[in-house]
Design a protein around this motif. Structure first.
Motif, mmCIF file in Angstrom:
data_model
loop_
_atom_site.group_PDB
_atom_site.id
_atom_site.type_symbol
_atom_site.label_atom_id
_atom_site.label_comp_id
_atom_site.label_asym_id
_atom_site.label_seq_id
_atom_site.Cartn_x
_atom_site.Cartn_y
_atom_site.Cartn_z
ATOM 1 N N ARG A 89 0.836 -1.203 0.000
ATOM 2 C CA ARG A 89 0.000 0.000 0.000
ATOM 3 C C ARG A 89 0.872 1.255 0.000
ATOM 4 N NH1 ARG A 89 -2.085 -0.272 4.846
ATOM 5 N NH2 ARG A 89 -3.677 -1.774 4.185
ATOM 6 N N LYS A 90 1.911 1.257 0.826
ATOM 7 C CA LYS A 90 2.793 2.419 0.906
ATOM 8 C C LYS A 90 3.511 2.660 -0.414
ATOM 9 C CE LYS A 90 3.579 1.926 5.874
ATOM 10 N NZ LYS A 90 4.584 1.709 6.945
ATOM 11 N N VAL A 91 4.005 1.582 -1.033
ATOM 12 C CA VAL A 91 4.732 1.724 -2.293
ATOM 13 C C VAL A 91 3.796 2.202 -3.400
ATOM 14 C CG1 VAL A 91 6.064 0.519 -4.065
ATOM 15 C CG2 VAL A 91 6.438 -0.004 -1.644
ATOM 16 N N PHE A 92 2.608 1.593 -3.490
ATOM 17 C CA PHE A 92 1.673 1.969 -4.555
ATOM 18 C C PHE A 92 1.162 3.393 -4.353
ATOM 19 C CE2 PHE A 92 0.330 -2.766 -5.113
ATOM 20 C CZ PHE A 92 1.630 -3.068 -5.495
ATOM 21 N N ASP A 93 0.963 3.803 -3.106
ATOM 22 C CA ASP A 93 0.538 5.178 -2.853
ATOM 23 C C ASP A 93 1.634 6.172 -3.232
ATOM 24 O OD1 ASP A 93 -1.924 4.344 -2.012
ATOM 25 O OD2 ASP A 93 -1.609 4.761 0.116
ATOM 26 N N ARG A 94 2.894 5.788 -3.012
ATOM 27 C CA ARG A 94 3.991 6.657 -3.444
ATOM 28 C C ARG A 94 4.022 6.754 -4.969
ATOM 29 N NH1 ARG A 94 6.726 5.355 1.589
ATOM 30 N NH2 ARG A 94 7.443 3.296 0.934
ATOM 31 N N LEU A 95 3.766 5.633 -5.638
ATOM 32 C CA LEU A 95 3.678 5.654 -7.099
ATOM 33 C C LEU A 95 2.558 6.590 -7.551
ATOM 34 C CD1 LEU A 95 4.178 4.618 -9.999
ATOM 35 C CD2 LEU A 95 2.799 2.606 -9.421
ATOM 36 N N ALA A 96 1.384 6.463 -6.925
ATOM 37 C CA ALA A 96 0.239 7.303 -7.295
ATOM 38 C C ALA A 96 0.510 8.779 -7.033
ATOM 39 C CB ALA A 96 -1.000 6.851 -6.525
ATOM 40 N N GLY A 97 1.335 9.066 -6.041
ATOM 41 C CA GLY A 97 1.608 10.450 -5.674
ATOM 42 C C GLY A 97 2.762 11.097 -6.409
ATOM 43 N N GLY A 114 -1.596 -6.936 -8.206
ATOM 44 C CA GLY A 114 -1.120 -6.538 -9.529
ATOM 45 C C GLY A 114 -2.045 -5.540 -10.187
ATOM 46 N N LEU A 115 -3.349 -5.736 -10.023
ATOM 47 C CA LEU A 115 -4.305 -4.759 -10.525
ATOM 48 C C LEU A 115 -4.206 -3.470 -9.721
ATOM 49 C CD1 LEU A 115 -6.599 -3.701 -12.201
ATOM 50 C CD2 LEU A 115 -8.190 -5.133 -10.904
ATOM 51 N N GLU A 116 -3.997 -3.579 -8.413
ATOM 52 C CA GLU A 116 -3.857 -2.380 -7.587
ATOM 53 C C GLU A 116 -2.610 -1.582 -7.981
ATOM 54 O OE1 GLU A 116 -5.912 -3.176 -3.400
ATOM 55 O OE2 GLU A 116 -4.397 -4.692 -3.862
ATOM 56 N N LEU A 117 -1.541 -2.273 -8.365
ATOM 57 C CA LEU A 117 -0.353 -1.593 -8.876
ATOM 58 C C LEU A 117 -0.697 -0.822 -10.145
ATOM 59 C CD1 LEU A 117 2.695 -1.016 -9.129
ATOM 60 C CD2 LEU A 117 2.956 -3.296 -10.143
ATOM 61 N N ALA A 118 -1.424 -1.447 -11.053
ATOM 62 C CA ALA A 118 -1.818 -0.772 -12.297
ATOM 63 C C ALA A 118 -2.719 0.423 -12.010
ATOM 64 C CB ALA A 118 -2.523 -1.754 -13.222
ATOM 65 N N LEU A 119 -3.615 0.288 -11.039
ATOM 66 C CA LEU A 119 -4.523 1.376 -10.687
ATOM 67 C C LEU A 119 -3.783 2.578 -10.109
ATOM 68 C CD1 LEU A 119 -7.430 -0.667 -9.048
ATOM 69 C CD2 LEU A 119 -7.541 0.581 -11.213
ATOM 70 N N ALA A 120 -2.603 2.357 -9.544
ATOM 71 C CA ALA A 120 -1.823 3.454 -8.971
ATOM 72 C C ALA A 120 -1.172 4.316 -10.051
ATOM 73 C CB ALA A 120 -0.756 2.909 -8.022
ATOM 74 N N CYS A 121 -1.176 3.842 -11.297
ATOM 75 C CA CYS A 121 -0.632 4.616 -12.410
ATOM 76 C C CYS A 121 -1.711 5.556 -12.964
ATOM 77 C CB CYS A 121 -0.131 3.684 -13.506
ATOM 78 S SG CYS A 121 1.305 2.695 -13.026
#
Length: 243
Positions: A89-97, A114-121
Motif C-alpha cells: 500500500r505504501k509503495v503503490f501510494d507513493r507511485l500514485a503520488g 497486480g491490478l492495484e499496482l496498475a490502478l496506482a498509475c
C-alpha cells in the motif's frame, strides 16, 4: 547470497527521458515479495530524484502476467500489524503520488495487488491477452493496496462492486469498454511509450497541479479504513492457522 534484481530499470524513448520499470519474476507470474517491493520503491525514488526522468512506465516480464499480486508464501505469514502497515500500500501510494506521468503497460494478467499496482498509475494500456481481477474476498481478505479506493472512481461503484464483491474477472476488451484501460491490443507497448512521451512533453507544473486536482480527498479517508480492515483479517486468519 543471490544478487538477482527483481525490478529491471531501463531508459527508453527520446533522450532516455522515460524510465521503464519492469517487474522481473516471471517464474512466479511477477508476484511481488518484500525484496521486489523494496526494489520498486527505490526505483521510484531514484526516478523522482533524477531531473532527466520525465515519465515512468511500469510493466512486467514475459507474456503470462503483468503482476499476479502478493506472493502467496509471504501472504500466509502476515499478521494484523502487517495488514495495517501494508508495505505494498505504501509503495503503490507513493507511485500514485509521483508528480511524473505514470503509465501501466499491462502485458498479461493483473490480479489482486497486480491490478492495484496498475490502478496506482495515471493511465493503463494492455495486451489483448490481459485479464483483470481482485480475488481477495475468495481468500478471506479484502483489496488493501488501493483497489477499493481507486477502482470505483475509475469505472463506477456498480462495476467495481461486480469485480470486488462478485469476483468477476475482466478480459482486455471488457476492461477497455468499462474504462479500466485506455487501450488494448495492437502494439500496446509502443502506445504506452507514446502516451508517456506525450505527457512528458507537457509543462511539469501544470501536469503536477492537474494530477493533484484529480485526486479525491475521500481516498485519504478510505486509506485508513482499508488498512484497518486488512489488519483485522490478517490477524483473524493467522489465529485460525495457529489454532
Amino acid at each position: 547470497m543471490s544478487s538477482r534484481s527483481f525490478v529491471r530499470v531501463e531508459r527508453i524513448g527520446r533522450d532516455g527521458a522515460v524510465r521503464r520499470l519492469r517487474l522481473d519474476r516471471p517464474e512466479r507470474a511477477n508476484a511481488y515479495h518484500q525484496v521486489l517491493l523494496t526494489e520498486l520503491d527505490a526505483a521510484l525514488a531514484d526516478a523522482r530524484a533524477d531531473a532527466s526522468v520525465k515519465a515512468i512506465i511500469v510493466t512486467g516480464s514475459g507474456e503470462r502476467a503483468f503482476c499476479s499480486g502478493a506472493d502467496r508464501d509471504e501472504l500466509r505469514t502476515r499478521g494484523a500489524l502487517d495488514g495495517i502497515e501494508l508495505f505494498s500500500r505504501k509503495v503503490f501510494d507513493r507511485l500514485a503520488g509521483l508528480p511524473l506521468p505514470t503509465v501501466a503497460c499491462i502485458n498479461g494478467a493483473a490480479i489482486g495487488g497486480g491490478l492495484e499496482l496498475a490502478l496506482a498509475c495515471d493511465i493503463r494500456v494492455c495486451s489483448a491477452e490481459a485479464r483483470f481481477a481482485l480475488p481477495e474476498l475468495s481468500l478471506g481478505l479484502t483489496p488493501a493496496a488501493g483497489g477499493v479506493r481507486r477502482l470505483p472512481g475509475l469505472i463506477g461503484h456498480a462495476r467495481a462492486a461486480e469485480i470486488i464483491l462478485f469476483q468477476r474477472t475482466l478480459d482486455a476488451v471488457t476492461a477497455q469498454s468499462w474504462g479500466l484501460v485506455a487501450e488494448c491490443g495492437g502494439d500496446y507497448q509502443a502506445r504506452a511509450l507514446a502516451l508517456a512521451e506525450t505527457a512528458a512533453g507537457l509543462d511539469p507544473m501544470a501536469f503536477r497541479l492537474g494530477k493533484m486536482l484529480l485526486e479525491q480527498e475521500q481516498q485519504r479517508v478510505q486509506a485508513n479504513l482499508e488498512s484497518l480492515a486488512q489488519g483485522l483479517l490478517y490477524g483473524r486468519n493467522q489465529h485460525r492457522t495457529l489454532s
